[in-house]
Scaffold this motif. Sequence first.
Motif, short mmCIF file in Angstrom:
data_model
loop_
_atom_site.label_atom_id
_atom_site.label_comp_id
_atom_site.label_asym_id
_atom_site.label_seq_id
_atom_site.Cartn_x
_atom_site.Cartn_y
_atom_site.Cartn_z
N PHE A 138 17.75 5.59 17.00
CA PHE A 138 16.31 5.34 17.03
C PHE A 138 15.55 6.67 17.16
O PHE A 138 14.36 6.73 16.88
N GLY A 139 16.25 7.72 17.61
CA GLY A 139 15.61 9.02 17.73
C GLY A 139 15.27 9.67 16.41
O GLY A 139 14.54 10.66 16.37
N ILE A 140 15.78 9.12 15.33
CA ILE A 140 15.41 9.64 14.01
C ILE A 140 14.80 8.56 13.13
O ILE A 140 13.92 8.83 12.32
N THR A 141 15.24 7.31 13.30
CA THR A 141 14.79 6.28 12.37
C THR A 141 13.28 6.03 12.44
O THR A 141 12.66 5.71 11.45
N TYR A 142 12.70 6.22 13.64
CA TYR A 142 11.25 6.01 13.73
C TYR A 142 10.50 7.04 12.91
O TYR A 142 9.44 6.77 12.36
N PHE A 143 11.06 8.26 12.82
CA PHE A 143 10.40 9.28 12.00
C PHE A 143 10.64 9.02 10.52
O PHE A 143 9.78 9.30 9.69
N VAL A 144 11.77 8.48 10.19
CA VAL A 144 12.07 8.19 8.79
C VAL A 144 11.17 7.08 8.28
O VAL A 144 10.63 7.16 7.17
N ASP A 145 10.99 6.06 9.09
CA ASP A 145 10.22 4.92 8.64
C ASP A 145 8.74 5.02 8.98
O ASP A 145 7.94 4.22 8.49
N GLY A 146 8.38 5.99 9.81
CA GLY A 146 6.97 6.19 10.12
C GLY A 146 6.35 5.07 10.93
O GLY A 146 5.13 4.87 10.89
N THR A 147 7.17 4.34 11.65
CA THR A 147 6.63 3.24 12.46
C THR A 147 6.37 3.72 13.88
O THR A 147 6.67 4.86 14.24
N LYS A 148 5.81 2.86 14.67
CA LYS A 148 5.44 3.20 16.05
C LYS A 148 6.39 2.50 17.01
O LYS A 148 6.96 1.47 16.69
N ILE A 149 6.54 3.08 18.19
CA ILE A 149 7.41 2.46 19.18
C ILE A 149 6.57 1.61 20.13
O ILE A 149 5.43 1.95 20.46
N THR A 150 7.14 0.49 20.54
CA THR A 150 6.43 -0.46 21.40
C THR A 150 7.32 -0.83 22.58
O THR A 150 8.43 -0.33 22.71
N GLY A 151 6.81 -1.70 23.42
CA GLY A 151 7.57 -2.17 24.57
C GLY A 151 7.32 -1.27 25.78
O GLY A 151 6.21 -0.78 25.99
N THR A 152 8.34 -1.10 26.59
CA THR A 152 8.21 -0.27 27.77
C THR A 152 9.08 0.97 27.65
O THR A 152 10.00 1.03 26.83
N ALA A 153 8.77 1.95 28.48
CA ALA A 153 9.53 3.19 28.50
C ALA A 153 9.63 3.65 29.95
O ALA A 153 9.00 3.07 30.85
N ASN A 154 10.41 4.67 30.17
CA ASN A 154 10.58 5.21 31.53
C ASN A 154 9.92 6.58 31.66
O ASN A 154 9.83 7.34 30.69
N TYR A 155 9.46 6.85 32.86
CA TYR A 155 9.09 8.21 33.23
C TYR A 155 9.58 8.42 34.66
O TYR A 155 10.10 7.49 35.29
N TRP A 156 9.47 9.63 35.17
CA TRP A 156 10.07 9.94 36.46
C TRP A 156 9.09 10.70 37.35
O TRP A 156 8.35 11.58 36.87
N ASP A 157 9.10 10.32 38.61
CA ASP A 157 8.29 11.03 39.59
C ASP A 157 8.91 12.40 39.89
O ASP A 157 10.04 12.69 39.48
N GLY A 158 8.20 13.17 40.67
CA GLY A 158 8.69 14.49 41.02
C GLY A 158 9.99 14.47 41.81
O GLY A 158 10.77 15.43 41.78
N ASP A 159 10.23 13.36 42.53
CA ASP A 159 11.49 13.27 43.28
C ASP A 159 12.61 12.62 42.45
O ASP A 159 13.69 12.34 42.97
N GLY A 160 12.33 12.36 41.19
CA GLY A 160 13.34 11.81 40.30
C GLY A 160 13.37 10.30 40.23
O GLY A 160 14.19 9.73 39.50
N THR A 161 12.48 9.64 40.98
CA THR A 161 12.45 8.18 40.94
C THR A 161 12.01 7.69 39.56
O THR A 161 10.99 8.12 39.04
N GLU A 162 12.80 6.79 39.01
CA GLU A 162 12.50 6.26 37.68
C GLU A 162 11.40 5.22 37.76
O GLU A 162 11.43 4.34 38.61
N GLN A 163 10.43 5.33 36.88
CA GLN A 163 9.33 4.39 36.80
C GLN A 163 9.25 3.82 35.38
O GLN A 163 9.88 4.35 34.46
N THR A 164 8.50 2.75 35.25
CA THR A 164 8.35 2.10 33.95
C THR A 164 6.89 2.05 33.56
O THR A 164 6.02 1.82 34.41
N CYS A 165 6.62 2.29 32.31
CA CYS A 165 5.24 2.17 31.81
C CYS A 165 5.25 1.41 30.49
O CYS A 165 6.27 1.33 29.82
N ASP A 166 4.08 0.88 30.17
CA ASP A 166 3.92 0.11 28.93
C ASP A 166 3.40 1.01 27.81
O ASP A 166 2.41 1.74 27.99
#
Lengths: 136, 393
Positions: free
Chosen positions: B73-101
Amino acid sequence: MPIAYPTVRALALAVGFLGACSNEQVEPPGDDTDDPATSATPTGTPTATEPGTTTTEDPTGTSTSEDTTTDDPPDPITGTTGDPAECETPEGCWSCTPTTHKQHLNACTDATCEPFPNTKDRLPLLEDDGTLPPLP
Amino acid sequence: MSLRLALYVPLAAALGLTLAPRGVLAAPCADLPNPVIGIGGSASKPLLAKVAAALHAIDAPIDLVYQSPGACFGITYFVDGTKITGTANYWDGDGTEQTCDLPLTGADPDFGMLGVKGTLCEGVDAIPDGIAEFPGPITSWSLIASNDSSQTNISAAAVYFVYGFGAALGQVAPWTVDAELYSRNATSAALIAIALGAGIPPTKFKGIDVGTNQAMISSVGQSLNPEAALGFVSTEVADLNRDTVHTLAYQAPDQSCAYWPDSTATGFDKRNVRDGHYDLWSPYNFYVPVDGGGEITNPETRRLIGFFTGAEPLPDGLPLLDIIIDNGTIPQCAMQVWRDEEIGPLYSLQPDAPCGCYFESRAAGGTDCQACAGDGDCSGDAPVCRHGYCEVI
């Protein structure tokens, strides 16, 4: 081929016997000149007829290299020409500066290794000539 | 939308949606102060998590957001020019994993990250114009067995029979039980790399698709028939789970002995990856939109990727070399060999600023290299003091 550097060869073989080689073999990138006989290609089907994949319990003497020449100047580190007769130890490791894929894979090292026997006993579907059959 | 993408997108969305607890709405990723959004494989997620935490401590912090539905998926989205949807992760400064839409209308990924070259993914014939590839840290791939298994090594030819024919048909004892042959799908970088090494087309790779690295560890490590269980993960994941699984030494085609990624079965020095004895390794590749001059278009993405490539000076607060090493991955400066094709021919490499000594000292807890405080402490074949050790240049 005449052995031009018997002392160095003896030293290389001794090093090979100990299973130890220097890791000082470094050179600029882009100089690999593997020929098809020894290159590992991403899409190529491995063949069990290659020396490295037909070993039994002992890898000794199973590693040969077809792509080295005897006219090259001596290696500045080992003083050898890259001739398999000079560079392959009885244990089958490559004691000179590796310049091909196969030589890198089989360079002498003091790292631990365990040969996997690519034999019909272990791989019953191997063809009689040791090659791999096509996938179903 | 291509047929392939039609298959990928629902899967990606489904995987993304599973990241957030049911019934809990996550904050929009776009509300983060300075988001840079990536997509790709799960193997690189632990590394990105550590980097993301550190990015909060630098001047002009970056909020690294990552969705990990699968490497390709790290290349196919660029090949097809589509957008990513759903949720993703990010991390706080202490490394705690968070979720965003991600936006309902989708977001354009700023970068893709995968452990193999994008052109090896199904349906990707070429990297599109306007997308550039930047090699990052090196990972290796481990075939793993349960710690209750007596198996210690495997060859490419054995992998060919086991995963190419299936366990029962392949007849390679003790890996002859189909229910104990664990695998991933063809979007997995680990599968692609191991398939290349054995000469199996990725789409013909057999085994039970367990979906994630962690599921692979659980399946193999907790198998009720451990002698027959076989699977694969990135080596850094295997290293983190040495209490339940072990990496099998691997004997490549043309190789006369099977080697572990490390110089011993229990080491952490990755010496056999770095010097070419262990063949199953790849750099993580970043895929990023660039302008006509080859410069990364998004300035924040340019900073982030530049930290990895060296194009951007490392800011205070981002000990990237240590993060890469501590993650179990290998910085390019510690490599002695390189390759231009995936699992392709090896050639010797002399990094511009080698760090092999420091790598060994940090990863393995010791090195034979001479310690130094400056070049004056070094001489002979290793005259340059780098990261506290004498290196060759």
